[in-house]
Write an enzyme that holds these catalytic residues in place. Structure first.
Site, PDB file in Angstrom:
ATOM      1  N   PHE A 112       0.858  -1.183   0.000  1.00 26.49           N
ATOM      2  CA  PHE A 112       0.000   0.000   0.000  1.00 26.49           C
ATOM      3  C   PHE A 112       0.890   1.228   0.000  1.00 26.49           C
ATOM      4  CE2 PHE A 112      -4.695   0.266   1.323  1.00 26.49           C
ATOM      5  CZ  PHE A 112      -5.076  -0.724   0.454  1.00 26.49           C
ATOM      6  N   GLN A 225      -8.414  13.985   4.215  1.00 27.04           N
ATOM      7  CA  GLN A 225      -7.688  13.283   3.158  1.00 27.04           C
ATOM      8  C   GLN A 225      -8.487  13.206   1.861  1.00 27.04           C
ATOM      9  OE1 GLN A 225      -6.735   8.811   3.331  1.00 27.04           O
ATOM     10  NE2 GLN A 225      -4.771   9.846   3.407  1.00 27.04           N
ATOM     11  N   HIS A 227      -8.608  11.093  -1.368  1.00 27.12           N
ATOM     12  CA  HIS A 227      -8.102   9.838  -1.921  1.00 27.12           C
ATOM     13  C   HIS A 227      -7.795  10.070  -3.391  1.00 27.12           C
ATOM     14  CE1 HIS A 227      -7.807   5.656  -3.094  1.00 27.12           C
ATOM     15  NE2 HIS A 227      -7.843   5.309  -1.816  1.00 27.12           N
ATOM     16  N   LEU A 237     -15.195   5.192  -4.333  1.00 21.55           N
ATOM     17  CA  LEU A 237     -13.783   4.847  -4.130  1.00 21.55           C
ATOM     18  C   LEU A 237     -13.308   3.713  -5.041  1.00 21.55           C
ATOM     19  CD1 LEU A 237     -11.291   5.329  -2.219  1.00 21.55           C
ATOM     20  CD2 LEU A 237     -12.035   3.265  -1.068  1.00 21.55           C
ATOM     21  N   GLU A 240      -6.915   1.776  -3.156  1.00 23.88           N
ATOM     22  CA  GLU A 240      -5.473   1.836  -3.362  1.00 23.88           C
ATOM     23  C   GLU A 240      -4.930   0.438  -3.685  1.00 23.88           C
ATOM     24  OE1 GLU A 240      -3.720   4.523  -0.632  1.00 23.88           O
ATOM     25  OE2 GLU A 240      -1.990   3.250  -0.313  1.00 23.88           O
ATOM     26  N   ARG A 271      -0.817   9.111  -0.075  1.00 21.03           N
ATOM     27  CA  ARG A 271      -2.028   9.607  -0.743  1.00 21.03           C
ATOM     28  C   ARG A 271      -1.951  11.101  -1.031  1.00 21.03           C
ATOM     29  NH1 ARG A 271      -6.741   6.045   2.263  1.00 21.03           N
ATOM     30  NH2 ARG A 271      -6.110   4.126   1.213  1.00 21.03           N
ATOM     31  N   HIS A 335     -12.256  11.840   1.334  1.00 18.06           N
ATOM     32  CA  HIS A 335     -12.285  10.438   1.734  1.00 18.06           C
ATOM     33  C   HIS A 335     -12.272  10.224   3.247  1.00 18.06           C
ATOM     34  CE1 HIS A 335     -11.608   6.172   1.595  1.00 18.06           C
ATOM     35  NE2 HIS A 335     -10.379   6.242   2.067  1.00 18.06           N
ATOM     36  N   ARG A 370      -3.183  10.112   6.428  1.00 22.05           N
ATOM     37  CA  ARG A 370      -3.295   8.715   6.866  1.00 22.05           C
ATOM     38  C   ARG A 370      -2.780   7.764   5.800  1.00 22.05           C
ATOM     39  NH1 ARG A 370      -7.008   4.627   5.867  1.00 22.05           N
ATOM     40  NH2 ARG A 370      -8.622   5.887   4.887  1.00 22.05           N
TER      41      ARG A 370
HETATM   42  C1  LIG Z   1     -15.379   3.507   0.589  1.00 21.75           C
HETATM   43  C2  LIG Z   1     -14.385   3.436   1.711  1.00 21.75           C
HETATM   44  C3  LIG Z   1     -13.382   2.496   1.687  1.00 21.75           C
HETATM   45  C4  LIG Z   1     -12.445   2.432   2.721  1.00 21.75           C
HETATM   46  N1  LIG Z   1     -11.456   1.489   2.675  1.00 21.75           N
HETATM   47  C5  LIG Z   1     -10.576   1.397   3.697  1.00 21.75           C
HETATM   48  C6  LIG Z   1      -9.578   0.387   3.712  1.00 21.75           C
HETATM   49  O1  LIG Z   1      -9.501  -0.456   2.834  1.00 21.75           O
HETATM   50  N2  LIG Z   1      -8.708   0.356   4.750  1.00 21.75           N
HETATM   51  C7  LIG Z   1      -8.767   1.258   5.782  1.00 21.75           C
HETATM   52  O2  LIG Z   1      -7.958   1.165   6.703  1.00 21.75           O
HETATM   53  N3  LIG Z   1      -9.731   2.207   5.805  1.00 21.75           N
HETATM   54  C8  LIG Z   1     -10.628   2.294   4.799  1.00 21.75           C
HETATM   55  N4  LIG Z   1     -11.598   3.266   4.834  1.00 21.75           N
HETATM   56  C9  LIG Z   1     -11.772   4.059   6.056  1.00 21.75           C
HETATM   57  C10 LIG Z   1     -12.478   3.192   7.105  1.00 21.75           C
HETATM   58  O3  LIG Z   1     -13.353   2.301   6.474  1.00 21.75           O
HETATM   59  C11 LIG Z   1     -13.278   4.026   8.106  1.00 21.75           C
HETATM   60  O4  LIG Z   1     -12.482   5.054   8.623  1.00 21.75           O
HETATM   61  C12 LIG Z   1     -13.750   3.140   9.269  1.00 21.75           C
HETATM   62  O5  LIG Z   1     -14.409   2.002   8.785  1.00 21.75           O
HETATM   63  C13 LIG Z   1     -14.648   3.912  10.199  1.00 21.75           C
HETATM   64  O6  LIG Z   1     -15.172   3.024  11.146  1.00 21.75           O
HETATM   65  P1  LIG Z   1     -15.974   3.550  12.400  1.00 21.75           P
HETATM   66  O7  LIG Z   1     -16.328   2.364  13.208  1.00 21.75           O
HETATM   67  O8  LIG Z   1     -15.199   4.633  13.054  1.00 21.75           O
HETATM   68  O9  LIG Z   1     -17.280   4.246  11.792  1.00 21.75           O
HETATM   69  P2  LIG Z   1     -18.424   3.705  10.788  1.00 21.75           P
HETATM   70  O10 LIG Z   1     -18.172   2.362  10.275  1.00 21.75           O
HETATM   71  O11 LIG Z   1     -18.637   4.800   9.813  1.00 21.75           O
HETATM   72  O12 LIG Z   1     -19.687   3.600  11.744  1.00 21.75           O
HETATM   73  C14 LIG Z   1     -20.322   4.734  12.293  1.00 21.75           C
HETATM   74  C15 LIG Z   1     -21.511   4.285  13.109  1.00 21.75           C
HETATM   75  O13 LIG Z   1     -22.041   5.389  13.824  1.00 21.75           O
HETATM   76  C16 LIG Z   1     -23.448   5.415  13.702  1.00 21.75           C
HETATM   77  N5  LIG Z   1     -23.882   6.803  13.903  1.00 21.75           N
HETATM   78  C17 LIG Z   1     -23.336   7.937  13.395  1.00 21.75           C
HETATM   79  N6  LIG Z   1     -23.993   9.009  13.834  1.00 21.75           N
HETATM   80  C18 LIG Z   1     -24.976   8.570  14.651  1.00 21.75           C
HETATM   81  C19 LIG Z   1     -25.997   9.201  15.410  1.00 21.75           C
HETATM   82  N7  LIG Z   1     -26.164  10.521  15.434  1.00 21.75           N
HETATM   83  N8  LIG Z   1     -26.836   8.424  16.131  1.00 21.75           N
HETATM   84  C20 LIG Z   1     -26.712   7.085  16.105  1.00 21.75           C
HETATM   85  N9  LIG Z   1     -25.757   6.426  15.410  1.00 21.75           N
HETATM   86  C21 LIG Z   1     -24.909   7.168  14.694  1.00 21.75           C
HETATM   87  C22 LIG Z   1     -23.717   4.833  12.344  1.00 21.75           C
HETATM   88  O14 LIG Z   1     -25.021   4.335  12.252  1.00 21.75           O
HETATM   89  C23 LIG Z   1     -22.662   3.718  12.291  1.00 21.75           C
HETATM   90  O15 LIG Z   1     -23.140   2.570  12.929  1.00 21.75           O
HETATM   91  C24 LIG Z   1     -12.536   3.339   3.802  1.00 21.75           C
HETATM   92  C25 LIG Z   1     -13.563   4.275   3.836  1.00 21.75           C
HETATM   93  C26 LIG Z   1     -14.472   4.343   2.802  1.00 21.75           C
HETATM   94  C27 LIG Z   1     -15.523   5.402   2.866  1.00 21.75           C
END
Ligand SMILES: Cc1cc2nc3c(=O)[nH]c(=O)nc-3n(C[C@H](O)[C@H](O)[C@H](O)COP(=O)(O)OP(=O)(O)OC[C@H]3O[C@@H](n4cnc5c(N)ncnc54)[C@H](O)[C@@H]3O)c2cc1C
Length: 551
Positions: A112, A225, A227, A237, A240, A271, A335, A370
């Protein structure tokens, strides 16, 4: 009022990992505005980093992370993350995550950007899906309680201590106060501040806004960031991993232009380097219809089908291009939010009883930029740590009645929104905000562009509480939720602009045309934004440096 031991807001990877880390005798509940497996984590494609290889080491991973983040990350937190990563990957595997394998049957790892070693573990190009579903099964087995499709509108804070949340029940309608001895925010990112983004439409920075309103500072919000490779028009997306598998970037002349910007790392530079290079190619007229081309054809059909099946589907469906036969038109897109609610490396915020982990938090491990694969890792390591630390904190909390003041205040806010007349709709302001941010705070930022954005965000914030909510009903009122999300987006946007305007240097994702150089003498420090009635008040905090002096 129901009072849980620990209430976790957000059921993506960080929230689920925190829930599994708390001892099973505790009353732990999760709450999510969408069904848990629809959280944005499910969309993660490329993979998760850990130094598993015989010739790799956690120290090398820590160095790459520090350097990739332009020395703005706190090195004690980075060390903790990289040291604990291999153990966490094995835990995930034991939970049932089916990682892709190499010829010897070991967990495969792909290269990566910005990494000195192939250390990204993956499940084809659907890594987030694989991990989230395996973890959800563990939660089901544990019979964890989930408030499914509930939306948090406020934190309950009394005498400076967080004691629960106020939340709207989407299915039935109505606000409720839910008490908790400890609250963990795991609400994900805020990509929807920008018009096109790789983020799901639910990524509206709610948790950051909730903490900020309650008095906790947001850290390093100016670092967003971009992407390098998102699909033309939609901003979807393209992982990468596509470049990790050997994909090339070409300009209109058919040149692999990265040789002019990063001759050694080429397409696998960090990135921010690749995004800026693509931006420059397009600005100087060597783009193709506002994009550059990502060429995978030389990888061959079999490899594309095995390693990048989802990318192929997305390109066919949303750009009408089959990467087996033609290059994919891509351009940089919003991103990831490197900043977030300021926490210690145990997920503690400045407010007792309030914890944060995952993308909504800033630990900080990513600094100014990142590395791919480090965000999934952050959710797992620091979700686990926050869950454990919140459980320890319970011993200090004495039972106490919780007043209904926060509930009443939110009831009044919702009532006012539903009574609004007029014609302006939430989506219109959201679009204006998205365009302003994309245009003025994108890859290249200037004093003028940011000042314009600042004024615009102010104006939109004044209009937002008066939007017309057409649906006055109780059942699944997404119209109301969008009006509430809009207020969060604006709150977050204001901290991004304020931090960016103040930071007179270029570092990682923050590139200012008037200050093109990194300035360690004046700016090797974290920005902290505190909310005041007249907008963000900025303070600064030192960066923790342990073993890697800035170079
Ligand atoms: C398309 C894409 C691909 C990616 N690929 C990679 C990768 O390959 N490798 C990598 O390291 N990172 C990757 N990332 C980044 C990474 O996926 C995210 O940073 C990470 O998954 C975030 O996880 P999280 O648990 O913090 O939040 P999330 O998975 O976004 O979960 C947020 C949660 O909060 C809840 N929530 C939010 N606001 C409220 C509210 N007001 N009330 C109640 N519930 C709420 C939502 O319902 C959800 O359940 C990617 C991101 C994207 C967008």
């Amino acid at each position: 009022m129901k009072v849980h031991d620990i209430l976790i807001v957000g059921a993506g990877l960080a929230g689920m990992r925190a829930a599994l880390a708390a001892p099973s005798h505790l009353d732990v509940a999760l709450l999510s505005k969408v069904h848990p497996v629809r959280s944005h984590s499910v969309a993660a494609q490329g993979g998760i980093n850990a130094a598993l290889g015989e010739n790799d080491s956690w120290e090398a991973h820590a160095f790459d992370t520090t350097k990739g983040g332009l020395y703005l990350g706190d090195q004690d937190a980075i060390e903790a993350m990289c040291r604990e990563a291999p153990g966490d990957i094995l835990d995930l595997e034991r939970m049932g995550v089916i990682f892709s394998r190499d010829e010897q049957g070991r967990i495969a790892q792909r290269p990566f950007g910005g990494a000195g070693f192939p250390r990204t573990c993956y499940a084809a190009d659907r890594t987030g899906h694989a991990i989230l579903h395996a973890m959800y099964e563990q939660l089901l087995k544990r019979q964890a309680f989930v408030y499914e499709e509930w939306y948090v509108t406020s934190l309950i804070v009394e005498e400076g201590v967080c004691r629960g949340v106020v939340a709207w029940d989407l299915l039935k309608g109505g606000l409720h106060a839910i008490g908790a001895k400890a609250v963990i925010l795991a609400t994900g990112g805020s990509g929807r501040v920008f018009l096109t983004s790789t983020n799901a439409v639910i990524n509206t920075g709610d948790g950051m806004a909730l903490a900020y309103r309650a008095g906790a500072p947001l850290e390093d919000m100016e670092f967003v960031q971009f992407h390098p490779t998102t699909l033309k028009d939609t901003g979807i997306l393209i992982t990468e991993g596509a470049r990790g598998e050997g994909g090339y970037l070409l300009n209109t002349l058919g040149d692999r232009f990265m040789k002019a910007y990063a001759p050694e790392q080429m397409e696998l530079a960090t990135r921010s380097t690749v995004s800026l290079a693509i931006g420059q190619e397009i600005t100087e007229g060597r783009g193709v219809d506002g994009c550059v081309l990502l060429d995978l054809r030389h990888l061959g059909r079999a490899r594309i089908l095995e390693r990048l099946p989802q990318i192929r589907e997305l390109a066919i469906e949303f750009a009408g291009v089959d990467p087996i036969e033609s290059p994919i038109p891509v351009r940089p897109g919003a991103h990831y939010q490197m900043g977030g609610v300021r926490t210690t490396q145990w997920g503690e915020t400045e407010m007792p009883g309030l914890y944060a982990a995952g993308e909504c938090a800033c630990v900080s491990v990513h600094g100014a930029n990142r590395l791919g694969g480090n965000s999934l890792l952050e959710t797992i390591v620091f979700g686990r740590r926050a869950g454990g630390r919140a459980a320890d904190y319970l011993r200090e909390v004495a039972p106490r009645a919780i007043s209904d003041a926060a509930l009443r205040s939110d009831e009044a806010r919702v009532k006012r929104l539903l009574a609004n007349k007029g014609t302006e709709r939430a989506w219109q302001i959201r679009d204006e905000l998205g365009k302003t941010m994309a245009f003025n705070l994108g890859l290249f930022r200037t004093q003028k562009s940011m000042t314009e954005a600042f004024e615009k965000v102010r104006e939109l914030s004044e209009r937002a509480p008066h939007v017309f909510v057409q649906d006055r009903g109780k059942v699944f009122n997404t119209d109301l939720i969008q009006a509430l999300e809009l207020q969060c987006l604006l709150e977050v946007a204001e901290t991004i602009v304020a931090g960016a305007l103040a930071r007179e240097e270029s570092r990682g994702s923050h590139y200012r045309s008037e200050f093109p150089r990194r300035d360690d003498a004046n700016w090797l420090k974290h920005t902290l934004a505190y909310r005041t009635p007249v907008g963000p008040s900025l303070r600064y905090a030192p960066v923790t440096i342990t073993r890697f002096p800035p170079k």
